[in-house]
Design an enzyme around this catalytic site. Sequence first.
Site, mmCIF file in Angstrom:
data_model
loop_
_atom_site.group_PDB
_atom_site.id
_atom_site.type_symbol
_atom_site.label_atom_id
_atom_site.label_comp_id
_atom_site.label_asym_id
_atom_site.label_seq_id
_atom_site.Cartn_x
_atom_site.Cartn_y
_atom_site.Cartn_z
ATOM 1 N N ASP A 99 1.014 -1.050 0.067
ATOM 2 C CA ASP A 99 0.103 0.016 -0.137
ATOM 3 C C ASP A 99 0.836 1.364 0.013
ATOM 4 O O ASP A 99 1.582 1.526 0.850
ATOM 5 C CB ASP A 99 -0.978 0.001 1.155
ATOM 6 C CG ASP A 99 -1.669 1.137 1.268
ATOM 7 O OD1 ASP A 99 -2.008 1.924 0.373
ATOM 8 O OD2 ASP A 99 -2.534 1.298 2.394
ATOM 9 N N ASP A 132 -1.553 -0.689 -4.304
ATOM 10 C CA ASP A 132 -1.637 0.012 -5.375
ATOM 11 C C ASP A 132 -0.374 0.044 -6.322
ATOM 12 O O ASP A 132 0.685 -0.748 -5.846
ATOM 13 C CB ASP A 132 -1.949 1.614 -4.967
ATOM 14 C CG ASP A 132 -1.105 1.844 -3.776
ATOM 15 O OD1 ASP A 132 0.268 1.555 -3.848
ATOM 16 O OD2 ASP A 132 -1.619 2.724 -2.857
ATOM 17 N N ASP A 167 -4.171 3.686 2.250
ATOM 18 C CA ASP A 167 -5.685 3.521 2.220
ATOM 19 C C ASP A 167 -6.271 2.298 2.711
ATOM 20 O O ASP A 167 -7.149 2.011 2.763
ATOM 21 C CB ASP A 167 -6.390 4.085 1.027
ATOM 22 C CG ASP A 167 -6.034 3.264 -0.247
ATOM 23 O OD1 ASP A 167 -5.035 2.324 -0.212
ATOM 24 O OD2 ASP A 167 -6.324 3.585 -1.204
ATOM 25 N N ASP A 179 -6.558 -13.782 -19.171
ATOM 26 C CA ASP A 179 -7.508 -14.647 -18.253
ATOM 27 C C ASP A 179 -8.511 -15.480 -19.193
ATOM 28 O O ASP A 179 -9.000 -14.962 -20.251
ATOM 29 C CB ASP A 179 -8.194 -13.369 -17.601
ATOM 30 C CG ASP A 179 -9.308 -13.713 -16.624
ATOM 31 O OD1 ASP A 179 -8.564 -14.565 -15.696
ATOM 32 O OD2 ASP A 179 -10.417 -13.624 -16.696
ATOM 33 N N GLU A 225 -3.999 -18.253 -19.264
ATOM 34 C CA GLU A 225 -4.569 -19.010 -18.217
ATOM 35 C C GLU A 225 -5.653 -19.866 -19.125
ATOM 36 O O GLU A 225 -6.768 -19.577 -19.115
ATOM 37 C CB GLU A 225 -5.191 -18.010 -17.450
ATOM 38 C CG GLU A 225 -5.769 -18.757 -16.240
ATOM 39 C CD GLU A 225 -7.220 -18.586 -15.644
ATOM 40 O OE1 GLU A 225 -7.718 -18.390 -14.370
ATOM 41 O OE2 GLU A 225 -7.891 -17.683 -16.422
ATOM 42 N N ASN A 232 -0.112 4.505 -0.588
ATOM 43 C CA ASN A 232 -0.869 5.636 -0.041
ATOM 44 C C ASN A 232 -1.678 5.659 1.333
ATOM 45 O O ASN A 232 -2.355 6.560 1.616
ATOM 46 C CB ASN A 232 -1.712 6.193 -1.120
ATOM 47 C CG ASN A 232 -2.955 5.376 -1.364
ATOM 48 O OD1 ASN A 232 -3.087 4.278 -0.830
ATOM 49 N ND2 ASN A 232 -3.816 5.620 -2.223
#
Length: 486
Positions: A20, A28, A24, A189, A248, A22
């Site tokens: 993380d 990210d 929150d 995907d 995948e 930032n």
Amino acid sequence: MAAWWRDAAIYQVYVRSFADGNGDGIGDLIGVRDRLPYLADLGVDALWLTPFYTSPMADFGYDVADYRDVDPIFGTLADAKALIDEAHEHGLRIIVDVVPNHTSSAHPWFQQALRGERRDRYIFRDQPNDWESIFGGPAWTQVEDGQWYLHLFDPSQPDLDWDSEEVRGEFLSILRFWLDLGVDGFRVDVAHGMVKPAGLPDVGSGNQARMVGREPVPFFDQDGVHEIHRAWRAVLDSYPGERIGVAEAWAPTPERLARYVRPDELHQAFNFHYLFAPWDAAELRTVIDSSLATAGSVGAPTTWVLSNHDVKRHVTRYGSLARARAAALLTLALPGSAYVYNGEELGLPEVLDLPAELCQDPQRLRDPDSGRDGCRVPMPWTRDGGWTDPWLPIPAAWAELSVQAQRGVPGSTLELYRQALRLRREIEGELVWRDSPEGTLVFSRGTFVCAVNLTATPVDLGVDGELLIASDVPGAADSAAWWKVK
């Protein structure tokens, strides 16, 4: 010199749970960028980032509303560019997810379809068939004017119609957008599911259109997908620097899986047959031999993976950290490309006791026995977690599994991975099995030998040479070791 991707160690970053930047509580791109020195020091060759595109997050980013932008939760397009460039400075390549089977229901195309316009980009029908969603329940949802649309996953993820030339052209453009930005490849995907059987026939009683046990019904491994992958390969080959595509693809046999990595298609395909093999010497040897033979038949490298964001972590699946450590040495010794899921280098187990009210996986909400939240708990960087109010709680018991607790500690799982990832760069040659006691696996690759005891009792593995690394005392129960021999 062999292409980089043929024997690469690729680290999967589940962006939401990795780091993380930032404060929150949600991982990210800034957080990933901050941890690039850690990843370079770990010894991996590339990072695979899970989706960070604009999304309502109904399926944590696998429901994409804008394929050419970054969701504010994860940062900005400038953050993505900075991450790509800085990763390259660290000698790391970047592979990003692309989700071509479906969009988000919030995508402008689907919003247009709901207004009755341009429904040819999706799969709408006047009557549904009997297909079921992989997440459980019907695979069809009715809209206000009475028609039904197909979603192999959540209703918020409507399937695209790959018979549409507009859909095909749009995704070629999306690939070029990110390749121009500097990414080194794509993880595709649901690479097996984009093309549906002609006429969308009923599957019939007892053979539903979803994964059955560990395998999918072959219904969604249609030959038509290979034309799409050939077109994508042409785009990848038009860029310098050996950009790659990774499938995948759930296929019923290794032979069917090998079709995705023929010389004019994608470069790699995830080896789920290996991932789901039990902790058993005979069964693992069978899967290894089959995987090497079938991938080799089309000139492709085999991939090896123990955990990812969709399955229980292998510490828990195998039943112990000792087995997981031994499995890591086995996996990293095999010829081909190895994938490491974030946190596996710490020996993290599955979190099985998350409060129900915190579990957010849409698959679990429809099928309580198949939730994936437990393998997505955030990485513990420090003994206190290193996060401010993480989106899923980090167990207090992970304090001694954290990066802070393990870094530089001889014998720790983190140091085992660091050492093994560096040593594997020196391993060359084909795999040759050596005679060994029942319940063990011993093979050589040139002057390198890997020996694994998968039994509950110590065994004399009979290897004479320089010990390079071991998960435990060589020959101990549930252990593995590497040697250099003359």
